[in-house]
Design a protein around this motif. Structure first.
Motif, PDB file in Angstrom:
ATOM      1  N   TYR A 154       0.815  -1.219   0.000  1.00 48.65           N
ATOM      2  CA  TYR A 154       0.000   0.000   0.000  1.00 48.65           C
ATOM      3  C   TYR A 154       0.848   1.268   0.000  1.00 48.65           C
ATOM      4  O   TYR A 154       0.319   2.372   0.120  1.00 48.65           O
ATOM      5  CB  TYR A 154      -0.934  -0.001   1.206  1.00 48.65           C
ATOM      6  CG  TYR A 154      -1.823  -1.225   1.251  1.00 48.65           C
ATOM      7  CD1 TYR A 154      -2.704  -1.509   0.207  1.00 48.65           C
ATOM      8  CD2 TYR A 154      -1.754  -2.122   2.315  1.00 48.65           C
ATOM      9  CE1 TYR A 154      -3.503  -2.636   0.233  1.00 48.65           C
ATOM     10  CE2 TYR A 154      -2.560  -3.257   2.346  1.00 48.65           C
ATOM     11  CZ  TYR A 154      -3.426  -3.504   1.305  1.00 48.65           C
ATOM     12  OH  TYR A 154      -4.219  -4.630   1.335  1.00 48.65           O
ATOM     13  N   SER A 155       2.151   1.130  -0.133  1.00 49.45           N
ATOM     14  CA  SER A 155       3.050   2.281  -0.157  1.00 49.45           C
ATOM     15  C   SER A 155       3.337   2.698  -1.594  1.00 49.45           C
ATOM     16  O   SER A 155       3.836   1.893  -2.389  1.00 49.45           O
ATOM     17  CB  SER A 155       4.367   1.942   0.547  1.00 49.45           C
ATOM     18  OG  SER A 155       5.363   2.891   0.225  1.00 49.45           O
ATOM     19  N   PRO A 156       3.062   3.952  -1.957  1.00 50.94           N
ATOM     20  CA  PRO A 156       3.391   4.419  -3.313  1.00 50.94           C
ATOM     21  C   PRO A 156       4.882   4.297  -3.635  1.00 50.94           C
ATOM     22  O   PRO A 156       5.252   4.028  -4.777  1.00 50.94           O
ATOM     23  CB  PRO A 156       2.945   5.879  -3.295  1.00 50.94           C
ATOM     24  CG  PRO A 156       1.880   5.951  -2.244  1.00 50.94           C
ATOM     25  CD  PRO A 156       2.322   4.970  -1.193  1.00 50.94           C
ATOM     26  N   ASP A 157       5.743   4.489  -2.631  1.00 57.26           N
ATOM     27  CA  ASP A 157       7.176   4.384  -2.894  1.00 57.26           C
ATOM     28  C   ASP A 157       7.602   2.938  -3.139  1.00 57.26           C
ATOM     29  O   ASP A 157       8.520   2.672  -3.927  1.00 57.26           O
ATOM     30  CB  ASP A 157       7.977   4.980  -1.734  1.00 57.26           C
ATOM     31  CG  ASP A 157       7.991   6.504  -1.764  1.00 57.26           C
ATOM     32  OD1 ASP A 157       8.170   7.059  -2.859  1.00 57.26           O
ATOM     33  OD2 ASP A 157       7.797   7.124  -0.711  1.00 57.26           O
ATOM     34  N   GLY A 356      -1.985   6.101  -5.658  1.00 58.99           N
ATOM     35  CA  GLY A 356      -0.709   5.628  -5.135  1.00 58.99           C
ATOM     36  C   GLY A 356      -0.690   4.158  -4.778  1.00 58.99           C
ATOM     37  O   GLY A 356       0.382   3.569  -4.609  1.00 58.99           O
ATOM     38  N   THR A 357      -1.884   3.552  -4.662  1.00 60.41           N
ATOM     39  CA  THR A 357      -1.925   2.173  -4.163  1.00 60.41           C
ATOM     40  C   THR A 357      -2.729   1.207  -5.019  1.00 60.41           C
ATOM     41  O   THR A 357      -2.405   0.020  -5.084  1.00 60.41           O
ATOM     42  CB  THR A 357      -2.525   2.142  -2.745  1.00 60.41           C
ATOM     43  OG1 THR A 357      -3.865   2.691  -2.783  1.00 60.41           O
ATOM     44  CG2 THR A 357      -1.679   2.959  -1.778  1.00 60.41           C
ATOM     45  N   SER A 358      -3.794   1.678  -5.672  1.00 59.98           N
ATOM     46  CA  SER A 358      -4.719   0.737  -6.313  1.00 59.98           C
ATOM     47  C   SER A 358      -5.051   1.049  -7.763  1.00 59.98           C
ATOM     48  O   SER A 358      -5.735   0.265  -8.414  1.00 59.98           O
ATOM     49  CB  SER A 358      -6.041   0.683  -5.524  1.00 59.98           C
ATOM     50  OG  SER A 358      -5.815   0.392  -4.168  1.00 59.98           O
ATOM     51  N   VAL A 359      -4.588   2.186  -8.289  1.00 57.17           N
ATOM     52  CA  VAL A 359      -4.882   2.564  -9.672  1.00 57.17           C
ATOM     53  C   VAL A 359      -3.594   2.442 -10.490  1.00 57.17           C
ATOM     54  O   VAL A 359      -2.548   2.955 -10.092  1.00 57.17           O
ATOM     55  CB  VAL A 359      -5.434   3.999  -9.768  1.00 57.17           C
ATOM     56  CG1 VAL A 359      -5.684   4.385 -11.227  1.00 57.17           C
ATOM     57  CG2 VAL A 359      -6.729   4.120  -8.970  1.00 57.17           C
ATOM     58  N   TYR A 360      -3.690   1.760 -11.626  1.00 59.16           N
ATOM     59  CA  TYR A 360      -2.513   1.490 -12.444  1.00 59.16           C
ATOM     60  C   TYR A 360      -2.741   1.932 -13.889  1.00 59.16           C
ATOM     61  O   TYR A 360      -3.871   1.922 -14.384  1.00 59.16           O
ATOM     62  CB  TYR A 360      -2.187  -0.005 -12.430  1.00 59.16           C
ATOM     63  CG  TYR A 360      -1.954  -0.580 -11.053  1.00 59.16           C
ATOM     64  CD1 TYR A 360      -0.692  -0.547 -10.476  1.00 59.16           C
ATOM     65  CD2 TYR A 360      -2.994  -1.163 -10.329  1.00 59.16           C
ATOM     66  CE1 TYR A 360      -0.460  -1.070  -9.212  1.00 59.16           C
ATOM     67  CE2 TYR A 360      -2.779  -1.687  -9.064  1.00 59.16           C
ATOM     68  CZ  TYR A 360      -1.509  -1.638  -8.512  1.00 59.16           C
ATOM     69  OH  TYR A 360      -1.296  -2.158  -7.248  1.00 59.16           O
ATOM     70  N   TYR A 361      -1.636   2.304 -14.537  1.00 58.08           N
ATOM     71  CA  TYR A 361      -1.681   2.688 -15.946  1.00 58.08           C
ATOM     72  C   TYR A 361      -0.797   1.786 -16.804  1.00 58.08           C
ATOM     73  O   TYR A 361      -0.410   2.132 -17.909  1.00 58.08           O
ATOM     74  CB  TYR A 361      -1.267   4.161 -16.093  1.00 58.08           C
ATOM     75  CG  TYR A 361      -2.202   5.100 -15.361  1.00 58.08           C
ATOM     76  CD1 TYR A 361      -3.358   5.576 -15.967  1.00 58.08           C
ATOM     77  CD2 TYR A 361      -1.958   5.466 -14.047  1.00 58.08           C
ATOM     78  CE1 TYR A 361      -4.233   6.422 -15.295  1.00 58.08           C
ATOM     79  CE2 TYR A 361      -2.814   6.306 -13.354  1.00 58.08           C
ATOM     80  CZ  TYR A 361      -3.954   6.778 -13.987  1.00 58.08           C
ATOM     81  OH  TYR A 361      -4.825   7.600 -13.308  1.00 58.08           O
ATOM     82  N   ALA A 362      -0.470   0.632 -16.261  1.00 55.71           N
ATOM     83  CA  ALA A 362       0.295  -0.391 -16.971  1.00 55.71           C
ATOM     84  C   ALA A 362      -0.057  -1.731 -16.362  1.00 55.71           C
ATOM     85  O   ALA A 362      -0.495  -1.811 -15.209  1.00 55.71           O
ATOM     86  CB  ALA A 362       1.797  -0.121 -16.863  1.00 55.71           C
ATOM     87  N   ALA A 363       0.146  -2.793 -17.138  1.00 56.07           N
ATOM     88  CA  ALA A 363      -0.120  -4.147 -16.644  1.00 56.07           C
ATOM     89  C   ALA A 363       1.100  -5.010 -16.938  1.00 56.07           C
ATOM     90  O   ALA A 363       1.212  -5.618 -17.995  1.00 56.07           O
ATOM     91  CB  ALA A 363      -1.363  -4.733 -17.315  1.00 56.07           C
TER      92      ALA A 363
END
Length: 571
Positions: A154-157, A356-363
């Motif tokens: 759950y950490s964006p970093d 930062g934790t659950s939305v993605y723009y790549a798979a």
């Protein structure tokens, strides 16, 4: 690949560990040095940079991670005829294992620059080495050798570090604070407080507390150029398909070529799990594999790839082009803008809470690990969305594909649309758009969507949301320097009647070329260019074509040095 005893030699896996013939070793002897070895001799250590190309002539050599520590891990053993190393040997980056002699004998050490010269005349050997090194890198990644990244999912970093490592094909192992019971004990042993995570462990004992991408790249010897760099003939900004193609052709044709990339080679194409319509790969190829091969090919001809190096401005210095990036600047006689595009964001409330934790723009494999065994939602109707849905279906519990219109083949290739529709773990919801995101600040729980024809609302459980709804060009750093269209794409080709001003015929012909921008000596190729066809093959073609225009431009400038500023002054 991992061995349980010192007496068992590493088996050859699909050509990953070929043996050189006596004649091949004899031919390479002219380029290297034979060295006698004793048990316990270390040929190179984990973290070393610029290692030679080693061939085992007699005896045996073991490869180990954490050599000499309580956690030492034997990776493999090589006997006579085998060569050591993996991609790091060719790229000049840090190596991930230690090579130590187990049985005395002899090795042949060949400097990499001499190896490159040798394989120019022995392409079969070059192909064998490259194939083996590519496979070995994949094996190291699969074994989790290399960096250890400890952090919460759950950490964006944590996500940033994992993405940087995965996109750059850096062998690593993720230890999830949320799932791995040994994580807390390991942190205590390293004297790391929970608020200092994520951390990266390198060479077993070196601890990097939440390093930036640049800091991590420095440790691995993937450095960006500083202000003291010499002038390059061609500076390429962006290492997607267009930029990498230009790097290959530019360097192979004698241009001093430098490529600047903000994150990782491959661009958006590098995040594609499988490209099935690219010429020459009937079985398909992943974007990461295609990018990795292109990088090796460009470096083979002398191009220099610098990662991470995000361009921030395009200026001028003594009549040349000055490209400024986060860590410095570099001067180029010509510049190719190949920064591509980035995916659009959904216009939905609370999106920023989950980005930062659950939305993605790549798979990619990184995202697949993050959502393994969970239901996910994919939004989009193009090829990227279709590829993501099929790929994620092999990792997630269920994939829900939301398409804003009613025809899956409208924007998606027919073969891919068929694969999506036939997959038992993919639900396709046409004419459907996201309206709400449900969950706390730590993670996403569900997506509320609406049928834009009937107004019916549905809820789908989802721990991750993947968004592929079109793209915007990466040109925010160019707004004051080049002519852009209303959508931010770089305008190229004829720009108006001012182009008819008297100038050298040679430079003028080049200035009116398809890829030339509003600034003399600056070109654009690939998705960032207005009117481009958003396909990998098209981007590769434009990148190759740009090098031809660069040659014409430089030839014209050498004959008419005062013509270089005429196009810019006309704006």
């Amino acid at each position: 690949m991992t061995q349980s005893t010192d007496s068992v030699e590493t088996p050859d896996l699909y050509g990953a560990f070929p043996r050189l013939s006596e004649s091949q070793i004899e031919a390479l002897t002219e380029s290297g040095e034979r060295r006698s070895t004793q048990a316990g001799d270390v040929l190179y250590r984990e973290g070393d940079v610029g290692c030679d190309f080693f061939i085992v002539v007699q005896g045996k050599v073991a490869l180990a991670e954490g050599y000499g520590s309580a956690d030492e891990r034997l990776i493999g053993i090589h006997g006579p005829g085998r060569f050591l190393g993996e991609l790091s040997v060719l790229t000049g980056q840090a190596v991930f294992v230690t090579a130590v002699v187990r049985e005395p004998g002899e090795v042949l050490a060949v400097p990499v620059n001499r190896l490159r010269q040798h394989v120019l005349h022995d392409s079969a050997l070059g192909d064998m080495i490259l194939r083996a090194y590519l496979l070995r890198r994949s094996l190291l990644i699969g074994l989790g050798v290399g960096l250890r990244i400890i952090g919460s999912r759950y950490s964006p970093d944590t996500r940033r570090l994992l993405e940087f490592a995965a996109r750059n094909r850096i062998p690593h192992r993720w230890i999830d604070l949320e799932e791995d019971r040994s994580a807390e004990q390991l942190l205590r042993q390293l004297s790391v407080a929970p608020h200092e995570t994520p951390v990266v462990i390198w060479r077993g004992t070196e601890v990097l507390r939440n390093p930036s991408n640049a800091e991590l790249a420095y440790v691995l010897s993937v450095r960006a150029p500083g202000a003291s760099e010499t002038i390059a003939d061609l500076v390429i900004v962006g290492a997607g398909p267009a930029g990498l193609a230009a790097a290959v052709y530019g360097a192979s044709e004698g241009l001093a070529t430098v490529v600047l990339e903000r994150l990782a080679a491959g661009g958006q194409a590098g995040t594609s799990p499988r490209i099935e319509n690219y010429l020459g790969f009937p079985a398909g190829i992943s974007g990461a594999d295609l990018a990795e091969r292109a990088v090796i090919q460009a470096q083979k001809f002398g191009a220099h790839l610098r990662v991470p190096a995000q361009a921030t401005a395009l200026g001028e210095s003594s009549g040349q082009h000055l490209v400024t990036f986060e860590a410095g600047s570099i001067i180029g006689r010509t510049v190719l803008i190949a920064t591509g595009c980035q995916y659009r964001r959904l216009d939905v409330p609370r999106l920023e809470v989950f980005e930062g934790t659950s939305v993605y723009y790549a798979a990619t494999e990184v995202e697949a690990r993050m959502c393994h065994g969970d239901p996910v939602v994919v939004v989009g109707g193009g090829n990227s969305a279709g590829q993501a849905a099929v790929f994620l279906a092999d990792h997630a519990a269920r994939v829900h594909l939301l398409v804003a219109h009613g025809d899956l083949e409208r924007e998606m290739s027919r073969y891919l649309a068929a694969a999506v529709e036939q997959h038992p773990d993919v639900e396709v919801l046409l004419n459907t758009e996201v309206r709400e995101l449900v969950g706390d600040e730590k993670k996403l729980d569900a997506v509320i969507a609406e049928n834009n024809q009937t107004g019916e609302r549905i809820r789908r459980d989802a721990q991750a949301l993947f968004v592929f709804i079109g793209a915007v060009p990466r040109t925010e750093w160019l707004a004051a320097d080049l002519a852009l269209d209303e959508s931010g794409y770089v305008r190229t080709g004829p720009l108006g009647p001012q182009e008819d001003e008297s100038r050298s015929a040679q430079v003028d012909a080049c200035a009116l070329s398809l890829l030339h921008t509003s600034r003399s000596g600056v070109f654009a190729a690939g998705d960032v260019r207005r009117g481009s066809i958003k396909r990998v093959a098209s981007a590769v073609g434009e990148g190759a074509m740009a090098v031809r225009f660069v040659h014409r431009y430089l030839a014209g400038v050498s004959e008419h040095p005062d013509a270089t500023s005429s196009r810019a002054n006309a704006q």
